[in-house]
Design an enzyme around this catalytic site. Structure first.
Site, PDB file in Angstrom:
ATOM      1  N   SER A 145      38.661  11.285  -4.469  1.00 27.46           N
ATOM      2  CA  SER A 145      37.784  10.350  -5.177  1.00 27.46           C
ATOM      3  C   SER A 145      36.819  11.141  -6.043  1.00 27.46           C
ATOM      4  CB  SER A 145      36.985   9.513  -4.174  1.00 27.46           C
ATOM      5  OG  SER A 145      35.941   8.802  -4.813  1.00 27.46           O
ATOM      6  N   TYR A 158      32.057   8.319   3.128  1.00 23.00           N
ATOM      7  CA  TYR A 158      33.152   8.225   2.164  1.00 23.00           C
ATOM      8  C   TYR A 158      33.226   9.491   1.308  1.00 23.00           C
ATOM      9  CZ  TYR A 158      36.146   6.487  -1.571  1.00 23.00           C
ATOM     10  OH  TYR A 158      37.170   6.338  -2.480  1.00 23.00           O
ATOM     11  N   ILE A 191      38.488   2.462 -10.728  1.00 21.99           N
ATOM     12  CA  ILE A 191      39.770   1.901 -11.135  1.00 21.99           C
ATOM     13  C   ILE A 191      39.707   0.384 -10.949  1.00 21.99           C
ATOM     14  CG2 ILE A 191      42.252   1.904 -10.738  1.00 21.99           C
ATOM     15  CD1 ILE A 191      41.131   4.554 -11.823  1.00 21.99           C
ATOM     16  N   THR A 193      41.198  -2.146  -9.926  1.00 22.15           N
ATOM     17  CA  THR A 193      42.153  -2.815  -9.053  1.00 22.15           C
ATOM     18  C   THR A 193      41.667  -4.246  -8.830  1.00 22.15           C
ATOM     19  OG1 THR A 193      40.949  -2.142  -7.077  1.00 22.15           O
ATOM     20  CG2 THR A 193      42.674  -0.646  -7.874  1.00 22.15           C
TER      21      THR A 193
END
Length: 268
Positions: A145, A158, A191, A193
């Site tokens: 990421s 994360y 992104i 999505t």
């Protein structure tokens, strides 16, 4: 052009988003594809669509937090198609309500993200590598990421786990390169999505666009095409690398976006 013809690929998190794009493009470029996902009905639907279009695809359940489930997905792939030569470790989780700053982060959430985001990459590779050795080589592709390269006010677990993916990628590449097993990672930016479009407000999306070098955010196929490249022999001399596909978000001095606005205001 069949860029990955005769290759057998397992795509984790393949029922939607980046995984769906990668699985679809790999199949269209000639690979036999297994779509692994916790959403098994979604995975079966993707596989059925690909088969209907004339490609080779199957689906398998995957709980990326469970070692046995990961091993089962690898073994299913080998049983179905005789080997595995491409592994796309794509599953990743984040939780904006629990994955907070260091003082306030939920420690159970820390453990969950380490297990799913990082350990699953280790385990998927661990179970796939012996089969790739027998096959004479392979390509492991990991989803990192943009968060692996810069810190934030929240999402401590994360970002840390994704940074771990970047370095684990180098270890795998180093340890198994002589077996003709390559390992690379992709670090996506924002992104668009369906999950991002449905859950992120437009003003937040606009902030990302503001700081990109390019005037737009990414689409799933921007990552999917990179997966095809890394799975194919076109990248046969590339290993241990992380492709940062994030629209030039971290390329320039961080003041550029604001100084551009300042300069434009001067001209008014």
């Amino acid at each position: 052009m069949k860029r990955v013809e005769n290759k057998v690929a397992l795509v984790t998190g393949g029922a939607s988003g980046i995984g769906l794009s990668a699985a679809t493009l790999l199949a269209k470029e000639g690979a036999k594809v297994v779509i692994a996902d916790f959403n098994i009905e979604g995975a079966k639907e993707v596989a059925a669509t690909l088969v209907k279009e004339g490609y080779e695809a199957s689906a398998v359940f995957l709980d990326a937090g469970d070692a046995q489930s990961i091993e089962d997905a690898i073994e299913f792939t080998v049983a179905q198609y005789g080997t595995i030569t491409v592994l796309f470790n794509n599953v990743g989780l984040t939780n904006l309500q629990k994955d907070l700053d260091v003082v306030n982060i939920d420690l159970d959430e820390w453990d969950r993200l380490v297990n799913v985001n990082l350990k699953s990459v280790l385990l998927g590779s661990r179970f796939a590598i012996p089969h790739m050795q027998k096959a004479g080589g392979g390509s492991i592709i990991n989803t990192a990421s943009m968060g692996a390269f810069a810190s934030d006010q929240i999402r401590t677990a994360y970002g840390t786990t994704k940074a771990g993916v970047v370095h684990l990628t180098k270890y795998i590449a180093t340890q198994y390169g002589k077996d003709k097993i390559r390992c690379n990672a992709i670090a996506p930016g924002l992104i668009l999505t369906p999950a991002a479009k449905n859950n992120l407000p437009q003003d937040l999306l606009d902030i990302f666009t503001k700081y990109n070098a390019l005037p737009y955010n990414g689409e799933a196929d921007d990552i999917g095409y990179a997966v095809v490249y890394l799975a194919s022999d076109e990248s046969k001399f590339m290993t241990g690398q992380t492709l940062q596909i994030e629209g030039g978000h971290y390329m320039a001095n961080p003041t550029i976006a604001d100084t551009n606005i300042w300069a434009a205001n001067l001209q008014k």
